[in-house]
Write an enzyme that holds these catalytic residues in place. Structure first.
Site, short mmCIF file in Angstrom:
data_model
loop_
_atom_site.label_atom_id
_atom_site.label_comp_id
_atom_site.label_asym_id
_atom_site.label_seq_id
_atom_site.Cartn_x
_atom_site.Cartn_y
_atom_site.Cartn_z
N CYS A 40 36.48 26.12 -14.05
CA CYS A 40 36.69 27.56 -14.23
C CYS A 40 36.34 28.05 -15.64
O CYS A 40 36.21 29.25 -15.86
CB CYS A 40 38.13 27.93 -13.90
SG CYS A 40 39.35 27.18 -15.01
N CYS A 56 42.73 13.44 -14.17
CA CYS A 56 42.30 12.17 -13.57
C CYS A 56 42.39 11.06 -14.62
O CYS A 56 41.72 11.12 -15.66
CB CYS A 56 40.87 12.29 -13.05
SG CYS A 56 40.23 10.77 -12.32
N LYS A 344 -5.48 -8.12 6.78
CA LYS A 344 -4.89 -8.28 8.11
C LYS A 344 -3.87 -7.19 8.41
O LYS A 344 -3.64 -6.87 9.58
CB LYS A 344 -4.23 -9.67 8.23
CG LYS A 344 -5.22 -10.82 8.17
CD LYS A 344 -4.49 -12.15 8.34
CE LYS A 344 -5.48 -13.31 8.31
NZ LYS A 344 -4.79 -14.62 8.46
N ASP A 374 3.46 -9.84 -1.20
CA ASP A 374 3.53 -11.28 -1.40
C ASP A 374 2.15 -11.90 -1.58
O ASP A 374 2.05 -13.10 -1.82
CB ASP A 374 4.25 -11.94 -0.22
CG ASP A 374 5.15 -13.07 -0.66
OD1 ASP A 374 5.68 -13.00 -1.78
OD2 ASP A 374 5.33 -14.02 0.12
N LYS A 515 7.88 -18.21 2.19
CA LYS A 515 7.19 -17.16 2.94
C LYS A 515 7.98 -15.85 2.94
O LYS A 515 8.44 -15.39 1.91
CB LYS A 515 6.90 -17.66 4.36
CG LYS A 515 6.01 -18.91 4.38
CD LYS A 515 5.73 -19.39 5.77
CE LYS A 515 4.83 -20.64 5.74
NZ LYS A 515 4.56 -21.17 7.09
N LYS A 516 8.13 -15.22 4.14
CA LYS A 516 8.73 -13.90 4.21
C LYS A 516 10.19 -13.91 3.79
O LYS A 516 10.65 -12.99 3.12
CB LYS A 516 8.60 -13.33 5.63
CG LYS A 516 9.19 -11.94 5.78
CD LYS A 516 9.09 -11.43 7.20
CE LYS A 516 9.76 -10.07 7.33
NZ LYS A 516 9.71 -9.55 8.72
N ASP A 540 9.01 -3.91 8.79
CA ASP A 540 7.68 -4.48 8.66
C ASP A 540 6.72 -3.38 8.22
O ASP A 540 6.98 -2.19 8.43
CB ASP A 540 7.22 -5.08 9.98
CG ASP A 540 7.98 -6.36 10.32
OD1 ASP A 540 8.59 -6.93 9.40
OD2 ASP A 540 7.99 -6.75 11.49
N ASP A 740 14.95 -14.31 10.94
CA ASP A 740 15.82 -13.22 11.37
C ASP A 740 16.96 -13.73 12.24
O ASP A 740 18.12 -13.35 12.03
CB ASP A 740 14.98 -12.17 12.10
CG ASP A 740 14.02 -12.79 13.10
OD1 ASP A 740 14.08 -14.01 13.28
OD2 ASP A 740 13.24 -12.04 13.71
#
Length: 1040
Positions: A40, A56, A344, A374, A515-516, A540, A740
């Site tokens: 205010c 607080c 790819k 990667d 790898k992944k 992906d 996964d």
């Protein structure tokens, strides 16, 4: 984080750090200290004791007493800055919630049955890392006893860049050595740690009205006349709910399953008690295969016993966490996109995925997109730079006109009425301009791809003349580039854009990079250092956001106070573009995503399928879920000796206090001992270890961009995971190419549950291989990963029994995911039996009686009815179900069989064999790839089975014609068996033959089959040879 920081490359082990472009100084935090109310504008005033009034005690946000009392009575009862619930101060009236919940916001936590006990180990946690890092004050309301209670809930979330703190109590010497010492403090809320002055206009008006009423009337305001009460009541409702399948659909389904079990028992009883003695080997083989099929069916069927649907309420989510005039309380989300080879995985596909993420319907300061390259490709780096520039135009266009989907390639190629629901008069003009901009963007990307096809001998050179650090893809430093951020990350309209960060982890010869899975773990650590959002979405590179509200859908579960605390991830179904209408090779996998996953959601949750999943960061760190309330022990009188010995109870009463103190001290020692191993568990990074202890996410507010980027380079170094638990207990689990399944399995074993979210508009869409050879190679990779898990220490048959957290039906599902490739052995033998029976004249079953025939009829009827009822409650079409059945046979006798062989060679002999495509043909027409023939060794087994069954059919019919009508009865059973195999392998044969110059494949098949039959008949009849009637003289003799 600043977008102009430049590419940072370096190696922690080699003590190298290079900033290729300039770096700007960060902006300091606004000094929040002062004697004026920030709401205010009035003087704060003093307390009755003469001290400065402090509303607080957590953050000291300056608020006067009238504003404090108004917020406690009429507002959310939270501090505007840190969102901590206001405590009742001396002289303030008591309001609802003060008696029972002193430190908890009743709206945020009303669904918790009870709060866990307050953390009592703050001092021990601080002493644990004394001399290495200082954690500030400990957590006060950590509701998870398993989480290390060092910093939980005491951090500030990132809202753009990482400014240098100007707080007076922060030691400047510690700022200079930030990579060793971290001082998190601030707000435990989900949103920004600073009060947004631009959003408090409505708050001030309400405050002035309240002051006027207090001065004129001197009475309290009646809550019943508050127009916001209805909205607050709606916000208190659950954010999601289960929708059970109608009993009229699910009960008959369960009854048929039970009946099918009973019929199977009768069937096997008959088969075992009635062997075929003249074909005992064929009979035994068939019985063994049938028993294996029955076991496989049980493992697949019973996890579908409790299927459910779910509904989400996005409006309640907004009412609860996006209140007008207050900071946005939605949780930040870090989005991970992984790519390896841009040749790819085309850069244009990755760019569309990134653009759809940046344009999602979510607060921009809550989204951070991390791209893992990667392959350390300069093509990926430059295409991301172009994508970031195009995003400045694409993102505001999507949000202005509510575009769906927000991937430009899919939006402009959709053959739909794009003017539907569009009322803005400028839409058509701006859409045409945006389409032209996108086409120019595509041309620039295509030019980069064409340039990358011819790599220079001296390696790639960046635009400023610096050699590209990733010229050697197997030996390069770690690289990080911030493309978009708060500083410099604005669109054409001046609005802030989400963060976009390029990451390429360090690679050196002699190190295992996994790898992944290793790339995903590197992203987990980088994001923890830079933004540390409590939730992570992984995609992906070819899976774009088809639904811009996908993140909100997940938050309806993860942020729901009733169920969210124990949810480790929210899995979305995979949907695909570019598949032919008939889905010849079951690429959509609808049966799995719409039937099996719904069934698992009713048990302990769906399995993780590698993409389209929103994770809770703490679950990936290996922590266990919060424990539920413990059931109180039964208290009984001493009148009955069965309830215990009275003397022992008295001893407990006498020495109970002393024993409790001793136990408390032992617990403290164990806690201190376990927490001393944090760095051995997470790695040698003080900043990262600190971030793992922040349950609600956020980064230390005193962190500078330079120190954070330096630490980020450190955590992606190739030797960082050595002698740690990464890949063993933390992050994505190593040991299988299907990381996964393994990662989700570990979480479920710890007691977490997962959620399956199926919004009406698919959340994500991707691409799938529609060519037969590519599809088989994809299935081979999945099956090989399952075989690796089966032979690993994480096999669901043996792992996870200790804690008892994994439910039995959930274990059935995981066992099925690892043993299904072994069905190929039984399937190969079973599909060969018809041809053998037809060629030898024997059969696997004896002549059956009328009663025995009822067993076979009942079994086939139960199989058929089970499938029909399954389709009825799931909504899957019969064509999709039939395609799934066909490809189960095709994949079983080809890819699954090779996966078993390759897995056994890898486990037993250490031989790693890859089956790759060796030749390729293409077609320029629509779905031309569907008809392209690519030879691979996976085609040999099903081709062989097809040929021998066709030959068997021809031989069997010819033999029946030769032997007379009495041989036609047994022939029908053999022919039915053979045609069952041929019909299931028909899509394979169709793919094997291609278009045949547009001649329908069925015509070619029947032509060959009928030609063979008539040829044999012609030879048998031989009409050109005149035959004499009468007895055979040579056989009968003269006296016949």
């Amino acid at each position: 984080m600043q977008a102009s920081a430049g590419l940072v490359a370096g190696s922690h082990n080699r003590n190298e750090l290079v900033v290729i472009h300039g770096h700007e100084e960060p902006k300091p935090l606004k000094d929040m200290t002062g004697q004026v109310c920030e709401i205010c504008g009035d003087e704060i005033g003093i307390t009755v004791d003469g001290d400065l009034f402090v509303a607080c005690n957590e953050c000291g946000f300056p608020v006067c007493r009238p504003c404090y009392e108004y917020e406690r009575r009429e507002g959310s009862q939270n501090c505007p800055q840190c969102k901590t619930r206001y405590k009742r101060l001396k002289g303030s009236p008591r309001v609802e919630g003060d008696d029972d919940e002193e430190d908890v916001d009743d709206i945020e936590h009303e669904f918790k049955l009870d709060d866990d006990e307050q953390n009592k180990n703050t001092n021990i946690a601080e002493a644990m890392l004394h001399g290495k890092m200082s954690y500030g004050r400990g957590a006060e309301d950590d509701d998870n006893a398993q989480f290390p209670p060092v910093i939980a809930g005491r951090s500030r979330h990132v809202s753009g860049e990482f400014p240098i703190s100007s707080q007076p109590h922060v030691d400047q010497q510690m700022l200079s050595s930030l990579h060793k010492r971290v001082h998190p403090y601030g707000s435990p809320d989900y949103g920004s740690g600073r009060w947004d002055e631009k959003k408090d206009g409505g708050w001030k008006e309400r405050m002035d009205d309240w002051k006027m009423q207090q001065g004129n009337l001197g009475t309290e305001i009646d809550d019943s006349v508050d127009p916001d009460m209805a909205m607050l009541d709606e916000a208190r409702q659950p954010l999601s709910r289960k929708v059970p399948i109608a009993s009229s659909k699910i009960n008959p389904y369960r009854m048929v399953i039970v009946a099918r079990l009973f019929i199977l028992a009768l069937f096997f009883r008959y088969r075992l008690l009635n062997p075929v003695h003249d074909a005992f080997g064929l009979w035994l083989t068939s019985v063994i295969c049938e028993i294996w099929f029955a076991v496989s069916w049980i493992l697949d069927q019973f996890p579908k016993w409790f299927p459910i649907d779910r509904e989400t309420y996005l409006d309640r989510l907004s009412l609860r966490y996006e209140r007008e005039g207050e900071p946005n309380m939605l949780c930040p989300v870090d989005v991970f996109v992984s790519t390896v080879d841009p040749l790819k995985e085309p850069p244009l596909v990755t760019a569309n995925t990134v653009l759809s993420i940046l344009a999602m319907d979510y607060p921009v300061d809550k989204i951070s997109c991390y791209i893992s390259d990667d392959g350390a490709s300069m093509l990926t780096f430059e295409s991301l730079s172009e994508t970031a520039e195009f995003a400045r135009k694409w993102v505001p266009f999507c949000k202005k006109f509510s575009i769906e989907p927000r991937a430009p390639e899919m939006y402009f190629s959709d053959k739909i009425d794009y003017l539907k629901d569009k009322v803005q008069p400028t839409f058509v003009k701006e859409r045409r301009a945006m389409k032209r901009e996108y086409e120019e963007f595509k041309v620039r990307i295509n030019a980069l791809v064409a340039k990358a096809m011819k790599a220079p001998a001296e390696g790639w050179i960046m635009q400023d003349g610096t050699p590209w650090p990733g010229n050697n893809t197997k030996d390069h430093p770690g690289m990080i580039q911030v493309f978009l951020g708060q500083s410099g990350g604005t669109d054409v309209e001046g609005n802030e854009l989400p963060r976009l960060v390029y990451v390429s982890r360090e690679k050196r010869p002699g190190f295992q990079h996994h790898k992944k899975a290793g790339a995903m773990n590197a992203l987990v650590r980088v994001s923890a250092v830079l933004t540390n959002a409590p939730f992570m979405l992984n995609l992906d590179c070819d899976h774009y956001l088809n639904n811009s509200k996908a993140a909100r859908e997940a938050m309806c579960f993860l942020m729901d106070p009733q169920i969210g605390r124990k949810v480790c991830y929210v899995q979305f179904p995979q949907r695909f573009d570019g598949i032919d209408r008939h889905d010849r090779y079951a690429n959509r996998n609808t049966v799995f995503f719409d039937i099996n996953m719904k069934g698992l959601d009713g048990i302990q949750g769906p399995v993780y399928v590698g993409t389209g999943c929103v994770f809770r960061r703490q679950a990936l760190y290996g922590y266990e879920p919060p424990k539920g309330p413990k059931r109180p022990k039964m208290v009984s009188c001493d009148c009955c000796p069965c309830f215990g010995r009275r003397k022992k109870n008295r001893k407990h009463e006498k020495h109970g206090d002393i024993e409790n103190v001793q136990a408390y001290n032992d617990d403290d020692k164990e806690l201190l001992k376990s927490q001393m191993n944090f760095e051995k568990k997470f790695g040698q990074s003080a900043i990262f270890v600190t971030s793992t202890l922040m349950v609600d996410g956020g980064v230390p507010p005193s962190s500078s961009p330079a120190s954070l980027l330096k630490e980020a380079i450190h955590v992606i170094s190739c030797g960082y995971e050595d002698k740690t638990e990464w890949g063993l207990e933390l992050g994505w689990i190593y040991g299988s190419i299907t990381e996964d399944i393994l990662t989700g399995f570990k979480m479920h074993c710890r007691g977490w549950r997962s959620i399956y979210c199926m919004p009406k508009r698919p959340a994500f869409k991707g691409s799938a291989p529609i060519n037969l050879s590519d599809r088989l190679n994809q299935v081979l990779r999945w099956a090989l990963g399952s075989v690796e898990i089966f032979f690993s220490r994480h096999s669901p048959l043996l792992y996870g029994y200790k804690g008892g957290n994994l439910k039995w039906l959930e274990r059935f599902a995981y066992v099925n995911t690892t043993v299904y490739p072994f069905t190929s052995i039984a399937l190969l033998a079973y599909c060969s039996l018809p041809a053998i029976c037809l060629l030898t004249g024997k059969f696997i079953m004896p002549e059956i009686s009328t009663l025995a025939s009822l067993f076979f009829i009942s079994l086939f009827l139960s199989i058929f009815i089970t499938g029909i009822l399954e389709l009825r409650w799931s909504g899957v079409s019969i064509e999709e179900w039939w395609r799934n059945e066909q490809f189960w046979v095709i994949g079983g006798v080809s890819a699954h069989l090779f996966a078993v062989i390759q897995g056994l060679l890898k486990v037993l002999a250490g031989i790693d064999t890859n089956f790759t495509v060796t030749s390729k043909a293409s077609d320029d027409e629509d779905f031309g790839e569907l008809y392209a023939f690519k030879w691979t060794t996976l085609l040999i087994p099903p081709t062989t089975i097809l040929i021998i069954n066709m030959v068997g059919v021809v031989a069997g019919i010819s033999d029946a014609i030769n032997n007379g009508y009495q041989s036609w009865g047994p022939l029908f059973g053999k022919l039915f068996f053979a045609f069952w195999v041929i019909v299931h392998l028909y899509p394979f044969l169709k793919g094997l033959m291609g278009k045949q110059n547009r001649t329908p494949t069925i015509v070619v098949i029947w032509s060959i089959l009928l030609a063979s039959i008539f040829s044999l008949l012609w030879v048998r009849i031989d009409p050109f040879v005149l035959k004499t009637k009468g007895p055979d003289v040579k056989q009968c003799g003269l006296n016949c």
